[in-house]
Design a protein around this motif. Sequence first.
Motif, PDB file in Angstrom:
ATOM      1  N   GLU A  13      42.015  45.269  81.931  1.00  0.00           N
ATOM      2  CA  GLU A  13      42.431  45.544  80.555  1.00  0.00           C
ATOM      3  C   GLU A  13      41.396  44.999  79.562  1.00  0.00           C
ATOM      4  OE1 GLU A  13      44.641  47.488  79.274  1.00  0.00           O
ATOM      5  OE2 GLU A  13      45.734  47.973  81.102  1.00  0.00           O
ATOM      6  N   THR A  14      40.941  45.878  78.705  1.00  0.00           N
ATOM      7  CA  THR A  14      39.813  45.578  77.828  1.00  0.00           C
ATOM      8  C   THR A  14      40.049  44.367  76.942  1.00  0.00           C
ATOM      9  OG1 THR A  14      39.231  47.922  77.810  1.00  0.00           O
ATOM     10  CG2 THR A  14      38.288  46.555  76.078  1.00  0.00           C
ATOM     11  N   LEU A  15      41.195  44.303  76.289  1.00  0.00           N
ATOM     12  CA  LEU A  15      41.448  43.163  75.413  1.00  0.00           C
ATOM     13  C   LEU A  15      41.530  41.867  76.205  1.00  0.00           C
ATOM     14  CD1 LEU A  15      43.958  44.174  72.594  1.00  0.00           C
ATOM     15  CD2 LEU A  15      41.688  43.163  72.331  1.00  0.00           C
ATOM     16  N   ALA A  16      42.093  41.914  77.394  1.00  0.00           N
ATOM     17  CA  ALA A  16      42.147  40.719  78.235  1.00  0.00           C
ATOM     18  C   ALA A  16      40.744  40.260  78.614  1.00  0.00           C
ATOM     19  CB  ALA A  16      42.981  40.987  79.479  1.00  0.00           C
ATOM     20  N   ILE A  17      39.860  41.199  78.890  1.00  0.00           N
ATOM     21  CA  ILE A  17      38.473  40.842  79.206  1.00  0.00           C
ATOM     22  C   ILE A  17      37.820  40.172  78.001  1.00  0.00           C
ATOM     23  CG2 ILE A  17      36.195  41.761  79.786  1.00  0.00           C
ATOM     24  CD1 ILE A  17      37.650  43.975  81.373  1.00  0.00           C
ATOM     25  N   LEU A  18      38.004  40.735  76.825  1.00  0.00           N
ATOM     26  CA  LEU A  18      37.399  40.157  75.621  1.00  0.00           C
ATOM     27  C   LEU A  18      37.978  38.775  75.330  1.00  0.00           C
ATOM     28  CD1 LEU A  18      37.295  43.362  73.401  1.00  0.00           C
ATOM     29  CD2 LEU A  18      35.344  42.230  74.482  1.00  0.00           C
ATOM     30  N   GLU A  19      39.272  38.603  75.498  1.00  0.00           N
ATOM     31  CA  GLU A  19      39.882  37.288  75.302  1.00  0.00           C
ATOM     32  C   GLU A  19      39.339  36.283  76.313  1.00  0.00           C
ATOM     33  OE1 GLU A  19      41.591  36.176  72.933  1.00  0.00           O
ATOM     34  OE2 GLU A  19      42.955  37.655  72.101  1.00  0.00           O
ATOM     35  N   TYR A  20      39.174  36.712  77.544  1.00  0.00           N
ATOM     36  CA  TYR A  20      38.624  35.841  78.584  1.00  0.00           C
ATOM     37  C   TYR A  20      37.212  35.399  78.226  1.00  0.00           C
ATOM     38  CZ  TYR A  20      37.387  34.282  83.336  1.00  0.00           C
ATOM     39  OH  TYR A  20      36.984  33.552  84.431  1.00  0.00           O
ATOM     40  N   LEU A  21      36.396  36.327  77.770  1.00  0.00           N
ATOM     41  CA  LEU A  21      35.032  35.987  77.362  1.00  0.00           C
ATOM     42  C   LEU A  21      35.040  35.038  76.173  1.00  0.00           C
ATOM     43  CD1 LEU A  21      33.450  39.545  77.674  1.00  0.00           C
ATOM     44  CD2 LEU A  21      33.013  37.595  79.190  1.00  0.00           C
ATOM     45  N   ALA A  22      35.961  35.253  75.241  1.00  0.00           N
ATOM     46  CA  ALA A  22      36.060  34.357  74.087  1.00  0.00           C
ATOM     47  C   ALA A  22      36.420  32.946  74.528  1.00  0.00           C
ATOM     48  CB  ALA A  22      37.087  34.891  73.098  1.00  0.00           C
ATOM     49  N   ASP A  23      37.290  32.818  75.525  1.00  0.00           N
ATOM     50  CA  ASP A  23      37.651  31.500  76.046  1.00  0.00           C
ATOM     51  C   ASP A  23      36.481  30.840  76.762  1.00  0.00           C
ATOM     52  OD1 ASP A  23      40.239  31.672  75.073  1.00  0.00           O
ATOM     53  OD2 ASP A  23      41.081  32.388  76.972  1.00  0.00           O
ATOM     54  N   LEU A  24      35.729  31.636  77.528  1.00  0.00           N
ATOM     55  CA  LEU A  24      34.606  31.085  78.281  1.00  0.00           C
ATOM     56  C   LEU A  24      33.439  30.683  77.383  1.00  0.00           C
ATOM     57  CD1 LEU A  24      34.209  33.397  81.419  1.00  0.00           C
ATOM     58  CD2 LEU A  24      35.060  31.045  81.366  1.00  0.00           C
ATOM     59  N   PHE A  25      33.221  31.440  76.330  1.00  0.00           N
ATOM     60  CA  PHE A  25      32.044  31.243  75.484  1.00  0.00           C
ATOM     61  C   PHE A  25      32.459  31.092  74.020  1.00  0.00           C
ATOM     62  CE2 PHE A  25      30.780  34.022  79.053  1.00  0.00           C
ATOM     63  CZ  PHE A  25      29.838  33.194  79.668  1.00  0.00           C
ATOM     64  N   GLU A  50      31.262  29.408  71.745  1.00  0.00           N
ATOM     65  CA  GLU A  50      30.106  29.353  70.849  1.00  0.00           C
ATOM     66  C   GLU A  50      29.620  30.745  70.446  1.00  0.00           C
ATOM     67  OE1 GLU A  50      28.403  29.851  74.950  1.00  0.00           O
ATOM     68  OE2 GLU A  50      30.081  28.754  74.045  1.00  0.00           O
ATOM     69  N   LYS A  51      30.024  31.777  71.182  1.00  0.00           N
ATOM     70  CA  LYS A  51      29.631  33.147  70.847  1.00  0.00           C
ATOM     71  C   LYS A  51      30.450  33.716  69.683  1.00  0.00           C
ATOM     72  CE  LYS A  51      26.835  33.582  74.507  1.00  0.00           C
ATOM     73  NZ  LYS A  51      25.361  33.743  74.384  1.00  0.00           N
ATOM     74  N   LYS A  52      31.555  33.049  69.345  1.00  0.00           N
ATOM     75  CA  LYS A  52      32.399  33.434  68.197  1.00  0.00           C
ATOM     76  C   LYS A  52      32.851  34.885  68.290  1.00  0.00           C
ATOM     77  CE  LYS A  52      30.209  30.011  65.187  1.00  0.00           C
ATOM     78  NZ  LYS A  52      29.459  29.773  63.931  1.00  0.00           N
ATOM     79  N   LEU A  72      32.614  44.116  60.874  1.00  0.00           N
ATOM     80  CA  LEU A  72      33.928  44.036  60.238  1.00  0.00           C
ATOM     81  C   LEU A  72      34.214  42.653  59.682  1.00  0.00           C
ATOM     82  CD1 LEU A  72      36.101  46.144  62.724  1.00  0.00           C
ATOM     83  CD2 LEU A  72      35.131  46.867  60.532  1.00  0.00           C
ATOM     84  N   PHE A  73      33.751  41.631  60.366  1.00  0.00           N
ATOM     85  CA  PHE A  73      33.960  40.254  59.927  1.00  0.00           C
ATOM     86  C   PHE A  73      32.632  39.538  59.709  1.00  0.00           C
ATOM     87  CE2 PHE A  73      37.776  41.788  61.835  1.00  0.00           C
ATOM     88  CZ  PHE A  73      38.775  41.300  60.998  1.00  0.00           C
ATOM     89  N   GLY A  74      31.659  40.289  59.268  1.00  0.00           N
ATOM     90  CA  GLY A  74      30.327  39.744  59.037  1.00  0.00           C
ATOM     91  C   GLY A  74      29.513  39.784  60.309  1.00  0.00           C
ATOM     92  N   HIS A  75      29.759  38.819  61.215  1.00  0.00           N
ATOM     93  CA  HIS A  75      29.082  38.829  62.507  1.00  0.00           C
ATOM     94  C   HIS A  75      29.878  39.676  63.500  1.00  0.00           C
ATOM     95  CE1 HIS A  75      32.119  35.693  63.196  1.00  0.00           C
ATOM     96  NE2 HIS A  75      31.955  35.919  64.490  1.00  0.00           N
ATOM     97  N   PHE A  76      29.271  40.039  64.596  1.00  0.00           N
ATOM     98  CA  PHE A  76      29.910  40.868  65.619  1.00  0.00           C
ATOM     99  C   PHE A  76      31.070  40.112  66.248  1.00  0.00           C
ATOM    100  CE2 PHE A  76      30.488  42.287  69.971  1.00  0.00           C
ATOM    101  CZ  PHE A  76      30.512  43.655  69.850  1.00  0.00           C
ATOM    102  N   THR A  77      32.212  40.798  66.379  1.00  0.00           N
ATOM    103  CA  THR A  77      33.389  40.214  67.011  1.00  0.00           C
ATOM    104  C   THR A  77      34.009  41.198  67.999  1.00  0.00           C
ATOM    105  OG1 THR A  77      34.995  41.034  65.389  1.00  0.00           O
ATOM    106  CG2 THR A  77      33.896  38.919  64.884  1.00  0.00           C
ATOM    107  N   ALA A  78      35.059  40.731  68.650  1.00  0.00           N
ATOM    108  CA  ALA A  78      35.789  41.598  69.572  1.00  0.00           C
ATOM    109  C   ALA A  78      36.358  42.823  68.869  1.00  0.00           C
ATOM    110  CB  ALA A  78      36.907  40.805  70.252  1.00  0.00           C
ATOM    111  N   ALA A  79      36.671  42.691  67.591  1.00  0.00           N
ATOM    112  CA  ALA A  79      37.174  43.856  66.847  1.00  0.00           C
ATOM    113  C   ALA A  79      36.117  44.955  66.792  1.00  0.00           C
ATOM    114  CB  ALA A  79      37.598  43.449  65.441  1.00  0.00           C
ATOM    115  N   ASP A  80      34.867  44.592  66.581  1.00  0.00           N
ATOM    116  CA  ASP A  80      33.793  45.591  66.581  1.00  0.00           C
ATOM    117  C   ASP A  80      33.648  46.222  67.958  1.00  0.00           C
ATOM    118  OD1 ASP A  80      32.654  45.155  63.807  1.00  0.00           O
ATOM    119  OD2 ASP A  80      32.449  43.140  64.635  1.00  0.00           O
ATOM    120  N   ALA A  81      33.784  45.412  69.010  1.00  0.00           N
ATOM    121  CA  ALA A  81      33.719  45.961  70.361  1.00  0.00           C
ATOM    122  C   ALA A  81      34.821  46.979  70.585  1.00  0.00           C
ATOM    123  CB  ALA A  81      33.819  44.826  71.388  1.00  0.00           C
TER     124      ALA A  81
END
Length: 217
Positions: free
Chosen positions: A68-80, A82-84, A156-165
């Motif tokens: 699931e795409t959102l779960a993958i993005l959330e997982y990456l956000a938890d792991l990294f 600093e990537k914001k 969308l929020f200045g820097h690239f985020t999961a929303a842009d993905a």
Amino acid sequence: MAEFTLHIGNKCFSSWSLRPWVAMRHLEVPFEEGFVRLRTSETFANLAKVSPTGQVPVLNHNGRIIWETLAILEYLADLFPEKKLWPADIGARALARAAATEMHSGFREVRYGWPMNLRRPKGYKPLDAEGEAQRARIEALWRECREKYGKGGPFLFGHFTAADAMYAPVVTRFDTYGGELAPDTRAYVDAVLAMPAMRHWYAEAAKEPWPEPGPDE
């Protein structure tokens, strides 16, 4: 074996595959691609080898499977962190998550009326009434994100985020089918398309030798 393997489908039309792929590539998270060609008699069996749902994308992190795409993005956000991948501000983060979730679950008529097809020549294609209402909602949502929180950059929020993905495949649809876009919509679409990760995806899609999808699909 790589720490991360992202299993994806054909780059020309696998819109869900694009989302975590462009995020990982843009954020410089090293990964290997696991490719499953879609629309063949072997697709179902090949997907079953890597995906518990029979769909892509699927992330394999040292044997841990995330689907699931959102779960993958959330997982990456938890792991990294600093990537914001989500905005730091709590209000911006709430809006980003709401926008991403709305994309994940909605806009069916836009997605079906304007299927992602990177082989298709650009040209305006009208949507039905519901599709046009959904298109307007997407543009209003992009505008709200940009006006409230996007002053620091082109996304969308200045820097690239999961929303842009999450909206990256929709960006390709607006570019392919949308005709003349409103200036602020055009600026956002161009910003996403200009990302090196997106250009790389397009270039690899152009090299795919398979006939599907046809340029008129």
